[in-house]
Design a protein around this motif. Structure first.
Motif, mmCIF file in Angstrom:
data_model
loop_
_atom_site.group_PDB
_atom_site.id
_atom_site.type_symbol
_atom_site.label_atom_id
_atom_site.label_comp_id
_atom_site.label_asym_id
_atom_site.label_seq_id
_atom_site.Cartn_x
_atom_site.Cartn_y
_atom_site.Cartn_z
ATOM 1 N N ASN A 73 0.802 -1.226 0.000
ATOM 2 C CA ASN A 73 0.000 0.000 0.000
ATOM 3 C C ASN A 73 0.835 1.276 0.000
ATOM 4 O O ASN A 73 0.319 2.353 -0.330
ATOM 5 C CB ASN A 73 -0.956 -0.001 1.191
ATOM 6 C CG ASN A 73 -2.148 -0.910 0.966
ATOM 7 O OD1 ASN A 73 -2.554 -1.147 -0.163
ATOM 8 N ND2 ASN A 73 -2.718 -1.423 2.048
ATOM 9 N N GLN A 74 2.114 1.165 0.328
ATOM 10 C CA GLN A 74 2.991 2.337 0.251
ATOM 11 C C GLN A 74 3.119 2.846 -1.182
ATOM 12 O O GLN A 74 3.406 4.025 -1.407
ATOM 13 C CB GLN A 74 4.392 1.993 0.763
ATOM 14 C CG GLN A 74 4.486 1.657 2.221
ATOM 15 C CD GLN A 74 5.915 1.310 2.605
ATOM 16 O OE1 GLN A 74 6.838 2.101 2.404
ATOM 17 N NE2 GLN A 74 6.108 0.115 3.137
ATOM 18 N N PHE A 75 2.903 1.963 -2.156
ATOM 19 C CA PHE A 75 3.185 2.277 -3.550
ATOM 20 C C PHE A 75 1.930 2.383 -4.416
ATOM 21 O O PHE A 75 2.027 2.492 -5.629
ATOM 22 C CB PHE A 75 4.143 1.232 -4.121
ATOM 23 C CG PHE A 75 5.420 1.129 -3.334
ATOM 24 C CD1 PHE A 75 6.461 2.014 -3.570
ATOM 25 C CD2 PHE A 75 5.556 0.189 -2.320
ATOM 26 C CE1 PHE A 75 7.627 1.954 -2.823
ATOM 27 C CE2 PHE A 75 6.715 0.112 -1.564
ATOM 28 C CZ PHE A 75 7.754 1.003 -1.811
ATOM 29 N N LEU A 76 0.765 2.366 -3.773
ATOM 30 C CA LEU A 76 -0.497 2.469 -4.499
ATOM 31 C C LEU A 76 -1.193 3.771 -4.145
ATOM 32 O O LEU A 76 -1.536 4.003 -2.985
ATOM 33 C CB LEU A 76 -1.404 1.278 -4.169
ATOM 34 C CG LEU A 76 -0.913 -0.090 -4.644
ATOM 35 C CD1 LEU A 76 -1.807 -1.196 -4.089
ATOM 36 C CD2 LEU A 76 -0.883 -0.150 -6.171
ATOM 37 N N ASP A 77 -1.400 4.615 -5.145
ATOM 38 C CA ASP A 77 -2.091 5.874 -4.891
ATOM 39 C C ASP A 77 -3.586 5.718 -5.153
ATOM 40 O O ASP A 77 -4.093 4.612 -5.345
ATOM 41 C CB ASP A 77 -1.487 7.007 -5.719
ATOM 42 C CG ASP A 77 -1.620 6.782 -7.231
ATOM 43 O OD1 ASP A 77 -2.452 5.944 -7.648
ATOM 44 O OD2 ASP A 77 -0.890 7.440 -7.993
ATOM 45 N N GLU A 78 -4.288 6.840 -5.200
ATOM 46 C CA GLU A 78 -5.742 6.795 -5.331
ATOM 47 C C GLU A 78 -6.202 6.264 -6.683
ATOM 48 O O GLU A 78 -7.390 5.976 -6.864
ATOM 49 C CB GLU A 78 -6.341 8.185 -5.097
ATOM 50 C CG GLU A 78 -5.927 9.250 -6.090
ATOM 51 C CD GLU A 78 -4.599 9.922 -5.746
ATOM 52 O OE1 GLU A 78 -4.249 10.885 -6.443
ATOM 53 O OE2 GLU A 78 -3.948 9.478 -4.774
ATOM 54 N N ASN A 79 -5.305 6.128 -7.641
ATOM 55 C CA ASN A 79 -5.673 5.515 -8.919
ATOM 56 C C ASN A 79 -5.985 4.033 -8.773
ATOM 57 O O ASN A 79 -6.667 3.449 -9.612
ATOM 58 C CB ASN A 79 -4.543 5.682 -9.940
ATOM 59 C CG ASN A 79 -4.379 7.120 -10.381
ATOM 60 O OD1 ASN A 79 -5.201 7.639 -11.124
ATOM 61 N ND2 ASN A 79 -3.322 7.766 -9.904
ATOM 62 N N PHE A 80 -5.473 3.432 -7.720
ATOM 63 C CA PHE A 80 -5.635 1.998 -7.528
ATOM 64 C C PHE A 80 -6.393 1.633 -6.261
ATOM 65 O O PHE A 80 -7.119 0.639 -6.240
ATOM 66 C CB PHE A 80 -4.262 1.325 -7.511
ATOM 67 C CG PHE A 80 -3.479 1.532 -8.776
ATOM 68 C CD1 PHE A 80 -3.794 0.822 -9.922
ATOM 69 C CD2 PHE A 80 -2.459 2.459 -8.833
ATOM 70 C CE1 PHE A 80 -3.097 1.014 -11.097
ATOM 71 C CE2 PHE A 80 -1.753 2.660 -10.008
ATOM 72 C CZ PHE A 80 -2.066 1.941 -11.144
ATOM 73 N N VAL A 81 -6.210 2.407 -5.208
ATOM 74 C CA VAL A 81 -6.862 2.105 -3.923
ATOM 75 C C VAL A 81 -7.321 3.404 -3.275
ATOM 76 O O VAL A 81 -6.552 4.367 -3.204
ATOM 77 C CB VAL A 81 -5.898 1.373 -2.959
ATOM 78 C CG1 VAL A 81 -6.591 1.100 -1.625
ATOM 79 C CG2 VAL A 81 -5.397 0.069 -3.557
ATOM 80 N N ASN A 82 -8.573 3.425 -2.825
ATOM 81 C CA ASN A 82 -9.044 4.555 -2.037
ATOM 82 C C ASN A 82 -8.195 4.635 -0.767
ATOM 83 O O ASN A 82 -8.101 3.663 -0.016
ATOM 84 C CB ASN A 82 -10.514 4.343 -1.672
ATOM 85 C CG ASN A 82 -11.101 5.522 -0.918
ATOM 86 O OD1 ASN A 82 -10.413 6.220 -0.179
ATOM 87 N ND2 ASN A 82 -12.388 5.735 -1.090
#
Length: 215
Positions: A73-82
């Protein structure tokens, strides 16, 4: 008169009550039935699709392994995860179809009696199949093997989703899997991008690989 909201709430409450001895609780604010374990939590999902007068009940169970999700989750922004949902992301799961070996991924109901039967059916299914699945895959090494095999199935749709690749990479590293160096390259070849997210997905995977290499 039955409604989507009434059905959903009744199922969640009664399943949580039926599994209270197993440590599950219905957290209404999160719309989840949750049980904590030493590595994260188990979760039971219930959604209801309204085709009045017919309703379809969709069901699934999942496991969160905090060590994996906190890295990915450190590398996932709002494009992938709320961002608000990152604390609820899960690592491995099973659907109603997988657990019941049925053709459809839902139970269809039309009245109160069928709803009550469906609730009993789901509680029984969790007791006979679901709990053993959850206990088995609290083992991070088994989760690693399953995720790795899934991603390597030819033309597998899971390769469209960067999170799936990233979870497997984190699992490989956390399990000291000797396949990490080979698969970090293979996964980048397998990643099937989708319009509008291709560069972002590739960057997230690359950034994660760099982080894992330096762990």
């Amino acid at each position: 008169m039955m409604s989507k909201a009434i059905i959903r709430e009744k199922i969640r409450i009664q399943i949580a009550d039926g599994l209270e001895k197993e440590g599950f609780k219905y957290v209404k604010s999160n719309e989840r039935i949750i049980r904590q374990h030493k590595s994260g939590f188990d979760v039971i999902y219930i959604t209801v699709i309204d085709y009045y007068p017919i309703f379809q009940i969709e069901f699934g169970i999942s496991i969160r392994l905090d060590a994996v999700e906190e890295i990915v989750n450190q590398f996932l922004d709002e494009n992938f995860v709320n961002p608000k949902g990152k604390r609820y992301t899960t690592t491995i799961g099973a659907s109603y179809r997988m657990l019941s070996n049925t053709q459809h991924n839902y139970i269809e109901i039309k009245n109160e009696d069928e709803l009550n039967d469906a609730i009993c059916q789901l509680i029984t299914l969790i007791g006979t199949k679901g709990l053993s699945f959850l206990e088995k895959y609290h083992d991070i090494n088994l989760v690693n093997e399953v995720n790795k095999k899934q991603l390597l199935i030819p033309n597998n749709y899971v390769c469209y989703i960067p999170q799936n690749i990233m979870q497997s990479l984190a699992l490989l590293k956390l399990c000291n899997d000797l396949d990490f160096d080979a698969l970090k390259l293979k996964y980048k070849e397998l990643y099937m991008t989708w319009e509008g997210h291709d560069d972002k997905g590739k960057k997230a995977i690359d950034d994660l690989i760099t982080y894992l290499e330096n762990m």
